[in-house]
Design an enzyme around this catalytic site. Structure first.
Site, PDB file in Angstrom:
ATOM      1  N   LYS A  55      -4.118  -1.685  -6.708  1.00 55.40           N
ATOM      2  CA  LYS A  55      -5.162  -2.721  -6.727  1.00 55.40           C
ATOM      3  C   LYS A  55      -6.547  -2.081  -6.584  1.00 55.40           C
ATOM      4  CE  LYS A  55      -1.725  -6.033  -5.255  1.00 55.40           C
ATOM      5  NZ  LYS A  55      -0.971  -6.657  -4.158  1.00 55.40           N
ATOM      6  N   GLN A  99      -1.894  -7.385   2.162  1.00 58.33           N
ATOM      7  CA  GLN A  99      -0.679  -6.993   1.457  1.00 58.33           C
ATOM      8  C   GLN A  99       0.540  -7.606   2.148  1.00 58.33           C
ATOM      9  OE1 GLN A  99      -0.505  -5.453  -1.543  1.00 58.33           O
ATOM     10  NE2 GLN A  99       1.676  -5.877  -1.434  1.00 58.33           N
ATOM     11  N   ASP A 122      -6.361 -13.965  -3.660  1.00 57.28           N
ATOM     12  CA  ASP A 122      -4.933 -13.770  -3.953  1.00 57.28           C
ATOM     13  C   ASP A 122      -4.178 -15.104  -3.852  1.00 57.28           C
ATOM     14  OD1 ASP A 122      -2.924 -11.999  -4.695  1.00 57.28           O
ATOM     15  OD2 ASP A 122      -2.257 -11.659  -2.645  1.00 57.28           O
TER      16      ASP A 122
END
Ligand code: NAP
Length: 281
Positions: A55, A99, A122
């Site tokens: 990422k 994450q 996200d």
């Protein structure tokens, strides 16, 4: 019949070059301010370390910056929340990614929901999920949003079809089902308690595999002519669907690797650019 390859790798590259142009413009018009994605990684799980690095690399490719907050395994929920609060308050940070999965004892849901919705690039907050489900403006969960973009790019018809989603996780199966519903598909969601799973999957005009078990969905469960989306990624470069037994009879499929994975990253970066454009407007 060999199924059309839904090539996420190539589409993600195209999206990245469009994003690079937007980032360049943003920097020029904001007196040199660069869009920033902050990533929080708790612990050192090798797969998570790799995903965060991928990422960050994608940020670099489009001219954005990424900053990494690394917290040791065994960190408490309070410590992770404090890190999120810091990033929420920092006007130089436009998007925040935690994450997944966060190792115990951290309460992942509390952490996700602490992210400022304006920086939830996200798409992991309950607020973002709810707004997306209601068809309101929101950052969608990156993986299903990437799948929807891929399906739309290849003009896969969704209205009125029967879509079967296997998996109901908060970041993948559940938002996937709602996005397909919002696109006017008739949606069935399957999970570990579903009875006669093979029979249910056989009804799918489109099947999404989001289970987390290598080749769990067998080739003979897939109806000839179906569209097959394999969101799974397991050791040995295999997905959650037995793709080798499917490519010859489906109408289209996402390869593993090179299908859903690159689209997830592209959506995360795209939504960070969106957030930066809004913050700098
Ligand atoms: P997860 O949180 O572990 O969820 C798995 C889902 O599969 C759960 O809803 C579970 O049902 C269901 N399931 C488990 N066993 C089943 C069975 N025997 N029959 C039917 N359903 C069953 O996993 P996830 O985070 O959604 O990830 C799923 C897959 O996608 C993994 O392979 C992961 O690596 C991959 N993934 C890829 C990306 C990407 O960018 N490419 C991003 C995220 C995830 P219950 O709810 O009943 O337990």
């Amino acid at each position: 019949m060999t199924g059309l390859v839904l090539d996420g790798k190539t589409l993600a590259k195209q999206i990245e070059s469009e994003l690079a142009a937007r980032v360049e413009k943003l920097i020029a018009h904001s007196g040199g301010k660069v869009p920033v994605l902050a990533t929080i990684l708790v612990g050192e799980d090798p797969a998570s370390v790799t995903y965060v690095r991928m990422k960050s690399n994608a940020c670099k490719r489009v001219g954005m910056e990424s900053i990494r907050a690394l917290l040791p395994e065994g960190s408490t929920t309070g410590q992770v929340l404090a890190e999120i609060d810091k990033l929420n308050a920092d006007p130089g940070v436009h998007g925040i990614l935690i994450q997944h999965p966060i190792p115990k004892p951290v309460e992942e849901r509390l952490c996700f929901d602490r992210i400022d919705p304006a920086k939830d690039v996200d798409g992991v907050t309950c607020m973002g999920f709810g707004r997306m489900a209601m068809g309101e403006e929101a950052y969608g969960s990156a993986t299903p949003a990437g799948i929807m973009r891929l399906l739309s790019h290849y003009k896969i018809p969704l209205e009125g079809i029967h879509a079967v989603v296997v998996g109901r996780s908060p970041i993948l199966g559940k938002p996937m089902a709602l996005m397909l519903l919002n696109a006017n598909a008739t949606v069935t969601i399957c999970h570990s308690k579903t009875k006669n799973l093979a029979e249910v999957v056989r009804q799918g005009d489109l099947v999404v595999g989001a289970v987390g078990k290598p080749e769990f969905i067998r080739g003979d469960w897939i109806k000839p002519g179906a569209v097959v989306v394999d969101a799974g990624y397991n050791e040995g470069n295999v997905g959650d669907i037995e793709l080798s037994a499917v490519v010859e009879k489906c109408s289209a499929y996402t390869p593993v690797p090179g299908g859903v994975g690159p689209m997830t990253i592209a959506m995360l970066i795209a939504q960070t650019v969106d957030a930066a454009e809004k913050a700098m407007a």
